[in-house]
Design a protein around this motif. Structure first.
Motif, PDB file in Angstrom:
ATOM      1  N   HIS A  15     -10.406   1.543  11.441  1.00  0.00           N
ATOM      2  CA  HIS A  15      -9.193   2.556  10.283  1.00  0.00           C
ATOM      3  C   HIS A  15     -10.635   3.401   9.263  1.00  0.00           C
ATOM      4  O   HIS A  15     -10.312   3.284   8.209  1.00  0.00           O
TER       5      HIS A  15
ATOM      6  N   GLN B 140       0.433   4.909  15.514  1.00  0.00           N
ATOM      7  CA  GLN B 140      -0.841   3.910  15.811  1.00  0.00           C
ATOM      8  C   GLN B 140      -1.316   4.068  16.352  1.00  0.00           C
ATOM      9  O   GLN B 140      -3.170   3.657  16.300  1.00  0.00           O
TER      10      GLN B 140
ATOM     11  N   GLY C  15      -1.803  -3.780   6.636  1.00  0.00           N
ATOM     12  CA  GLY C  15      -1.812  -2.903   6.876  1.00  0.00           C
ATOM     13  C   GLY C  15      -1.125  -1.424   5.809  1.00  0.00           C
ATOM     14  O   GLY C  15      -1.178  -0.743   4.783  1.00  0.00           O
TER      15      GLY C  15
ATOM     16  N   HIS D 293      -1.941   6.203  10.095  1.00  0.00           N
ATOM     17  CA  HIS D 293      -1.730   5.249   9.257  1.00  0.00           C
ATOM     18  C   HIS D 293      -0.967   5.312   7.904  1.00  0.00           C
ATOM     19  O   HIS D 293       0.516   4.866   7.828  1.00  0.00           O
TER      20      HIS D 293
END
Length: 148
Positions: free
Chosen positions: A21, A109, A132, A30
């Protein structure tokens, strides 16, 4: 930030999660989609029975408290808001709305990971489905200089 063994665990998990990420666009996706996924998942469980959604929140909070009390408190606040919103929705609308949000947020996502060029972390370790939301919360905590 703390230097206990548990704090190291949360930092290690966030670092590992961050490895897939790094792209700013993926991070923004996200920040939007992860809370929507949590909300929609709670909504689908709420549609089965509201107490089941509360039980899932309680179980996840137990895990979060093992990792980081400040994160657990943040997740408690976020979950309380989400559960309150679900309670305000017409019961007949909860399931359909939750499924629609869930599908759209997961599409987001996967688009983010396509942009990133890396697969989602949870494909290697299912714990990352719970990490997450902490990753997203960590942006807020760093912005307001809240130690976790």
């Amino acid at each position: 930030m703390q230097n206990t063994g548990q704090a190291q665990d949360i930092h290690t998990l966030l670092s590992q999660y961050s490895d897939s990420h790094r792209n700013h666009t993926n991070e923004l996706i996200h920040i939007v989609c992860v809370p929507l996924i949590v909300f929609s998942l709670l909504g689908m469980i709420w549609a089965v029975h509201p107490l089941a959604a509360v039980a899932v929140v309680a179980a996840s909070l137990y895990y979060y408290f093992q990792l980081s009390k400040p994160f657990a408190i943040g997740m408690l606040a976020m979950a309380a808001v989400m559960l309150a919103l679900l309670a305000l929705l017409p019961p007949a609308a909860v399931l359909a709305l939750s499924i629609a949000i869930f599908v759209l947020a997961w599409v987001g996502q996967f688009v983010g990971h396509q942009i990133e060029g890396k697969k989602p972390s949870f494909l290697d370790d299912l714990r990352f489905l719970l990490i997450g939301p902490l990753f997203v919360l960590s942006f807020l905590y760093r912005r307001f200089k809240v130690a976790y």
